[in-house]
Structure formats: C-alpha cells, structure tokens
Design a protein around this motif. Structure first.
Motif, PDB file in Angstrom:
ATOM      1  N   VAL A 139       3.672 -12.573 -19.233  1.00 20.44           N
ATOM      2  CA  VAL A 139       4.142 -11.959 -20.488  1.00 20.44           C
ATOM      3  C   VAL A 139       3.428 -10.624 -20.702  1.00 20.44           C
ATOM      4  O   VAL A 139       4.062  -9.603 -21.034  1.00 20.44           O
ATOM      5  CB  VAL A 139       3.883 -12.894 -21.693  1.00 20.44           C
ATOM      6  CG1 VAL A 139       4.147 -12.148 -23.011  1.00 20.44           C
ATOM      7  CG2 VAL A 139       4.758 -14.127 -21.616  1.00 20.44           C
ATOM      8  N   ILE A 140       2.125 -10.610 -20.511  1.00 22.05           N
ATOM      9  CA  ILE A 140       1.339  -9.384 -20.680  1.00 22.05           C
ATOM     10  C   ILE A 140       1.817  -8.311 -19.705  1.00 22.05           C
ATOM     11  O   ILE A 140       2.027  -7.152 -20.085  1.00 22.05           O
ATOM     12  CB  ILE A 140      -0.159  -9.681 -20.478  1.00 22.05           C
ATOM     13  CG1 ILE A 140      -0.670 -10.599 -21.598  1.00 22.05           C
ATOM     14  CG2 ILE A 140      -0.968  -8.381 -20.446  1.00 22.05           C
ATOM     15  CD1 ILE A 140      -2.059 -11.170 -21.341  1.00 22.05           C
ATOM     16  N   ALA A 141       2.037  -8.703 -18.445  1.00 23.34           N
ATOM     17  CA  ALA A 141       2.488  -7.746 -17.432  1.00 23.34           C
ATOM     18  C   ALA A 141       3.871  -7.194 -17.773  1.00 23.34           C
ATOM     19  O   ALA A 141       4.119  -5.982 -17.663  1.00 23.34           O
ATOM     20  CB  ALA A 141       2.513  -8.419 -16.059  1.00 23.34           C
ATOM     21  N   GLY A 143       9.503   2.508  -0.390  1.00 28.80           N
ATOM     22  CA  GLY A 143       8.576   1.403  -0.593  1.00 28.80           C
ATOM     23  C   GLY A 143       9.270   0.141  -1.074  1.00 28.80           C
ATOM     24  O   GLY A 143       8.925  -0.974  -0.651  1.00 28.80           O
ATOM     25  N   PHE A 144      10.259   0.301  -1.935  1.00 27.72           N
ATOM     26  CA  PHE A 144      11.027  -0.834  -2.454  1.00 27.72           C
ATOM     27  C   PHE A 144      11.835  -1.490  -1.331  1.00 27.72           C
ATOM     28  O   PHE A 144      11.804  -2.723  -1.165  1.00 27.72           O
ATOM     29  CB  PHE A 144      11.946  -0.334  -3.573  1.00 27.72           C
ATOM     30  CG  PHE A 144      12.782  -1.392  -4.216  1.00 27.72           C
ATOM     31  CD1 PHE A 144      12.219  -2.338  -5.064  1.00 27.72           C
ATOM     32  CD2 PHE A 144      14.157  -1.448  -4.006  1.00 27.72           C
ATOM     33  CE1 PHE A 144      12.992  -3.311  -5.679  1.00 27.72           C
ATOM     34  CE2 PHE A 144      14.947  -2.414  -4.619  1.00 27.72           C
ATOM     35  CZ  PHE A 144      14.363  -3.340  -5.458  1.00 27.72           C
ATOM     36  N   CYS A 145      12.521  -0.671  -0.551  1.00 23.21           N
ATOM     37  CA  CYS A 145      13.353  -1.217   0.526  1.00 23.21           C
ATOM     38  C   CYS A 145      12.495  -1.839   1.625  1.00 23.21           C
ATOM     39  O   CYS A 145      12.845  -2.897   2.168  1.00 23.21           O
ATOM     40  CB  CYS A 145      14.244  -0.124   1.102  1.00 23.21           C
ATOM     41  SG  CYS A 145      15.497   0.473  -0.056  1.00 23.21           S
ATOM     42  N   ALA A 201       7.887  -5.742  -3.802  1.00 21.00           N
ATOM     43  CA  ALA A 201       8.936  -4.999  -4.504  1.00 21.00           C
ATOM     44  C   ALA A 201       8.523  -4.715  -5.947  1.00 21.00           C
ATOM     45  O   ALA A 201       8.804  -3.640  -6.493  1.00 21.00           O
ATOM     46  CB  ALA A 201      10.250  -5.773  -4.465  1.00 21.00           C
ATOM     47  N   VAL A 202       7.844  -5.695  -6.573  1.00 17.81           N
ATOM     48  CA  VAL A 202       7.320  -5.473  -7.923  1.00 17.81           C
ATOM     49  C   VAL A 202       6.219  -4.412  -7.883  1.00 17.81           C
ATOM     50  O   VAL A 202       6.124  -3.561  -8.780  1.00 17.81           O
ATOM     51  CB  VAL A 202       6.795  -6.793  -8.532  1.00 17.81           C
ATOM     52  CG1 VAL A 202       6.058  -6.534  -9.843  1.00 17.81           C
ATOM     53  CG2 VAL A 202       7.951  -7.768  -8.764  1.00 17.81           C
ATOM     54  N   THR A 203       5.405  -4.432  -6.827  1.00 22.17           N
ATOM     55  CA  THR A 203       4.396  -3.383  -6.656  1.00 22.17           C
ATOM     56  C   THR A 203       5.065  -2.015  -6.536  1.00 22.17           C
ATOM     57  O   THR A 203       4.570  -1.019  -7.091  1.00 22.17           O
ATOM     58  CB  THR A 203       3.540  -3.663  -5.405  1.00 22.17           C
ATOM     59  OG1 THR A 203       2.876  -4.916  -5.564  1.00 22.17           O
ATOM     60  CG2 THR A 203       2.520  -2.573  -5.177  1.00 22.17           C
ATOM     61  N   VAL A 209       6.449   3.386  -9.118  1.00 19.22           N
ATOM     62  CA  VAL A 209       7.335   4.309  -9.838  1.00 19.22           C
ATOM     63  C   VAL A 209       6.743   4.657 -11.198  1.00 19.22           C
ATOM     64  O   VAL A 209       6.732   5.823 -11.621  1.00 19.22           O
ATOM     65  CB  VAL A 209       8.748   3.700  -9.999  1.00 19.22           C
ATOM     66  CG1 VAL A 209       9.597   4.525 -10.970  1.00 19.22           C
ATOM     67  CG2 VAL A 209       9.438   3.598  -8.645  1.00 19.22           C
ATOM     68  N   LEU A 210       6.244   3.645 -11.907  1.00 20.56           N
ATOM     69  CA  LEU A 210       5.713   3.867 -13.258  1.00 20.56           C
ATOM     70  C   LEU A 210       4.551   4.855 -13.257  1.00 20.56           C
ATOM     71  O   LEU A 210       4.381   5.628 -14.202  1.00 20.56           O
ATOM     72  CB  LEU A 210       5.266   2.535 -13.871  1.00 20.56           C
ATOM     73  CG  LEU A 210       6.373   1.517 -14.152  1.00 20.56           C
ATOM     74  CD1 LEU A 210       5.772   0.198 -14.610  1.00 20.56           C
ATOM     75  CD2 LEU A 210       7.353   2.038 -15.195  1.00 20.56           C
ATOM     76  N   LYS A 211       3.747   4.834 -12.198  1.00 21.59           N
ATOM     77  CA  LYS A 211       2.560   5.706 -12.173  1.00 21.59           C
ATOM     78  C   LYS A 211       2.754   6.942 -11.290  1.00 21.59           C
ATOM     79  O   LYS A 211       1.819   7.730 -11.110  1.00 21.59           O
ATOM     80  CB  LYS A 211       1.333   4.916 -11.713  1.00 21.59           C
ATOM     81  CG  LYS A 211       1.418   4.380 -10.290  1.00 21.59           C
ATOM     82  CD  LYS A 211       0.213   3.491  -9.984  1.00 21.59           C
ATOM     83  CE  LYS A 211       0.281   2.966  -8.549  1.00 21.59           C
ATOM     84  NZ  LYS A 211      -0.798   2.012  -8.244  1.00 21.59           N
ATOM     85  N   ALA A 212       3.961   7.124 -10.749  1.00 23.55           N
ATOM     86  CA  ALA A 212       4.222   8.250  -9.851  1.00 23.55           C
ATOM     87  C   ALA A 212       4.146   9.590 -10.585  1.00 23.55           C
ATOM     88  O   ALA A 212       4.428   9.687 -11.783  1.00 23.55           O
ATOM     89  CB  ALA A 212       5.602   8.095  -9.206  1.00 23.55           C
ATOM     90  N   LYS A 213       3.771  10.636  -9.847  1.00 20.92           N
ATOM     91  CA  LYS A 213       3.700  11.984 -10.422  1.00 20.92           C
ATOM     92  C   LYS A 213       5.053  12.673 -10.268  1.00 20.92           C
ATOM     93  O   LYS A 213       5.217  13.610  -9.490  1.00 20.92           O
ATOM     94  CB  LYS A 213       2.588  12.771  -9.735  1.00 20.92           C
ATOM     95  CG  LYS A 213       1.195  12.221 -10.022  1.00 20.92           C
ATOM     96  CD  LYS A 213       0.117  13.023  -9.327  1.00 20.92           C
ATOM     97  CE  LYS A 213      -1.267  12.451  -9.652  1.00 20.92           C
ATOM     98  NZ  LYS A 213      -2.349  13.191  -8.954  1.00 20.92           N
TER      99      LYS A 213
END
Length: 481
Positions: A327-329, A360-362, A374-376, A381-385
């Motif tokens: 839930v936190i994640a 990375g996802f594929c 895949a979650v990693t 993506v969330l932390k990508a520049k």
C-alpha cells in the motif's frame, strides 16, 4: 522472449506455431465457491503474460474453461464432487451455484484488472465434444470400459509422468489415507474419462452417452475445449503449479493419444501463494478473498502490485504486513505521478529518452516474465531525468501490461487534493470531536458492510439534532436549529 517451459524444465525462446499469432489456453475456476486470492495470483500472472504478448504485437486468442461439472475433490477421481458439495452447502441447484460463482469470479477479475479471455467455455456446454473424443480414444485402444465407467489406459503410453522425474509409487493415486481405491482401474495412474457408475447417486447433471447416462471426468474437459476453439496445435497452456500433476499430465496423455502428435509446445505454471501457515486453501485458516481485502480497506490493485513484485515461479508469502508495505509503495507511485499531470500538458514526448527507458521494461518481461524487474523499470521512469510528458506516456504504456490503473488513480488523487475542505459547524469542540469520531466509526462500518451499525449511528445522532451530510469529499454534519 524467453519463457520457462515446465515440460522441458528450461527457459526457451517463445516461438508460436503460426508467425504473429498465439493460441493460449488457461485452466479456469471450478465454480463451487469464491476464488481465494491464491487462485487469483495465477490469473493475474497469466493476464500479464497475455497482455505482454499483445504489447509485443502478437495476435493472441485466449480460451478458458469453466468447470461446472465433474471435478472431484481427490486426484484419484474419487471423493465428493465439488459442484455437488457447493449445491448442498447452499441448498441450491448445481447450475444456480455455477452461475453465481462464475459471476463472482469475473467480478473479482474485473476488480483486479484481469482481462476476460476471448472465449469462456463452461464444461456443460461441450458434452458432445467430450463424447466424440472419448469414443475415438476407445477406438484407438487408449481407453477401456470397466464397472460402467470409461478409463484412460496410461500403460499404453511410452511416457506418462512428463513434467518431472516423478516416482510412480509416490505419485500413485487412489492409495492415500482416506482415499478410496478404485478397483475398476487396470493401472493405478489410470483416470476416468466418463462416469456412468459412481458413488454419487444424487448427481444432478447427467447426459446420455454411448455408455449410458453419466457425466464427464474433470481432465477431459480442458483437452476438448482447447482443441474445439484453438485446434490440434496449441502454443501455450497456463495454470497453477498444483495442476501440473495429475490434471495437465492427463490432458497431455489424452490429447496426444487423440491427435497423434505433440499437442502443446509451452507450459506456464504459476507457483503457490502461501500464508505463514503454508499453502493457501479454502479449507483452512481465514478464507482470503478480494471482497475480504476490500472490507479491510485494501484496493484490489494493491494486491495485484503485491503479486507483480515477485516472480511467478517463486512461492509468495501473504501477510497483512506485506500487503501494508505494498500500500505504501503504491501510494508513493501515485503521489509521484500527480504533479506530472499538469506539467505534461505543455510538453512533448522525448522519443529517444522513451526508447532508452522502454528497453529496461521489455528486457525484464522478455526474461521469463520478470514482473519484479518490470516494476523496477517503472520506478526508473519515475526518477528518470526527462520531462513529465515522456514519463507519463511510458507509465501509460507500461500499465497496459501491468494493469495498475496508475494514471487514473493519480487523477483521482489530484481531484481529491483540489476539493474544498469540509465545513465543520461552529460548535463546542468536545461535541465536534465526538461527532467526527462517530463519523469515522460509521465510515469503517460501511466499509465492513455493517450497515446496521452505520444506520444506528446516523439515527442516534439525528435523535440528538445532529444531521449527517454525505458528500463526494466525505461526511460532515450540521446542527438542527
């Protein structure tokens, strides 16, 4: 894409029989009770597999059976029929039970974002196919009649235990404590294709056949339903690891005896969801269902993320502590997406950056459907520049496979943050505190479907001149003048 093939016990490149097309069969539920979340882990992982195959451009046709007749409680084709057991428990007909729990199963699937298969076939709708295949097996010498029932003769096969180096004595069915041996069988591993004589004098569903009035065994249905809708050459067969023996073993035996060649190329088995007390089941411990999780305040998609964080070929241990961590994640992911929603409106997608991240996802999912990686890749993506538009496009793209409704939840969170705060009456602070505590108690009662308590709280407050007002933003109150 590399997939672990349970049949060969190694990872293999997935190559469909027909270029660009995939025939996929998944064992469906026996609809005598609600599915528990252990059952649903298998369907979640099969759903991710199907969606990723589609994501890569393959045309997938997925078929699922519904077992609404003929599944006995023991692997020995003895024991109480599960459908009949459910009907007795709830004092309904077998078909009423089947309809109710089929609907309940697909309702749970919808909450978990599990796509409905292209073809859903109840066993009771395929009786003619069962009879046709059984007749052919008898004609070819792979089946025999004994004691009024039709059995598959496993001694006619060069190899029967195909999924592992099984010890025949260890796996022989019909000899376990509490299981009644079937004296009609020529070999311990033989299994029933059609019953006309059984211990169920009150069996409700029966059909005419060349061998008398009766009903099919469990194993024959999947072979026939698969071949009816997907043909004699099947690319991919999925199910829980507990189905590998005897169910999938028997499917291979009867299917290949019938068609005369190799039937299915790839077998995808999802391992167990365990509790701290061992394998999850309907018969022991707390009966963990999607509805139970919801009643405790958990979004079903949090459970989906919980499953995705582990590899499908590893046993996964469920606990509420582990679910709370998920839930936190999940909430952290949503909170990171919220500010992107407005920022992305004035930006364009950076295709070069997107392509680099997409790899990375594929790579993760091409590596034996490694959903954890895949979650990693999603976190990457969330932390990508790169800009918000690129991130948002990739999150939406990944979510066509992961099925977590991330952007929809972020939009709901954004709307919630923008909503006006609830007006609280200008009243004695002690009264406000008491009423807000009762409002929270009422909210929890409604979540738990304890509507009697929720109504009682509302009525008791009304009797004191305190009127509750339910709004999309929550519940507040006003005082009668």
């Amino acid at each position: 894409m590399l997939l672990y093939n349970s049949l060969t016990r190694k990872r293999e490149e997935f190559v469909p029989n027909e270029p660009g097309k995939v025939s996929m069969y998944t064992c469906g539920p026996t609809v005598y009770h609600f599915a528990h979340i252990g059952n649903l882990r298998s369907y979640i992982m099969e759903d991710v597999l199907e969606k990723y195959l589609r994501y890569t451009g393959l045309d997938v046709t997925r078929v699922m059976n519904i077992t609404d007749v003929g599944h006995l409680t023991s692997d020995a084709d003895t024991g109480e029929d599960k459908m009949l057991k459910g009907a007795k428990r709830e004092k309904k007909t077998v078909m009423e039970i089947a309809k109710f729990y089929t609907d309940a199963f697909f309702a749970d699937c919808e909450k978990l974002n599990i796509k409905r298969p292209d073809v859903v076939a109840p066993a009771t709708g395929c009786i003619d196919s069962f009879i046709e295949v059984i007749t052919s097996l008898l004609d070819k010498g792979y089946a025999y009649e004994a004691g009024g029932n039709i059995y598959f003769d496993t001694s006619k096969l060069s190899t029967y235990y195909v999924f592992n180096d099984f010890n025949e004595d260890d796996l022989a069915v019909g000899v376990r404590e509490g299981v009644e041996a079937d004296g009609n069988k020529r070999n311990k591993a033989d299994f029933v294709l059609w019953f006309t004589k059984s211990k169920f004098d009150d069996q409700e569903l029966k059909w005419d056949s060349p061998w008398g009035v009766g009903y099919p065994g469990w194993h024959i249905e999947c072979s026939c339903i698969s071949m009816k809708h997907l043909g004699e050459y099947l690319d991919l067969h999925c199910g829980g690891i507990d189905n590998a023996f005897p169910h999938h073993t028997n499917e291979i035996a009867q299917s290949e005896a019938y068609v005369g060649h190799k039937w299915c190329n790839y077998w995808f088995h999802v391992h167990h969801l365990n509790t701290t007390g061992g394998k999850m089941s309907k018969s022991k411990g707390e009966f963990l269902t999607v509805s139970l999780l919801e009643s405790k305040g958990y979004d079903p998609l949090v459970y989906r993320l919980f499953c995705l964080q582990s590899h499908y070929r590893k046993s996964l241990v469920f606990s509420y502590e582990n679910l709370d961590n998920t839930v936190i994640a999940y909430n952290k992911i949503i909170q990171k997406i919220v500010p992107m929603l407005d920022a992305a409106k004035s930006e364009s997608v950076d295709e070069a950056a997107a392509q680099a991240l997409r790899k990375g996802f594929c790579d993760a999912l091409d590596n034996d459907l490694n959903t954890s990686l895949a979650v990693t890749a999603l976190y990457d993506v969330l932390k990508a520049k790169t800009n918000a538009a690129t991130k948002l496009a990739l999150i939406a793209e990944y979510d066509t496979v992961l099925g977590l409704d991330l952007i929809a939840h972020a939009e709901a969170e954004k709307k919630k943050k923008a909503a006006p705060t609830l007006a609280i009456p200008d009243a004695d602070p002690a009264l406000v505190s008491e009423v807000m505590a009762l409002i929270e108690e009422r909210k929890n009662a409604k979540k738990a479907k304890d509507f009697a308590t929720a109504d009682r709280i509302r009525n008791e407050l009304a009797a004191r001149g305190i009127l509750l007002i339910d709004t999309p933003q929550g519940t507040t109150f006003t005082l009668e003048s």
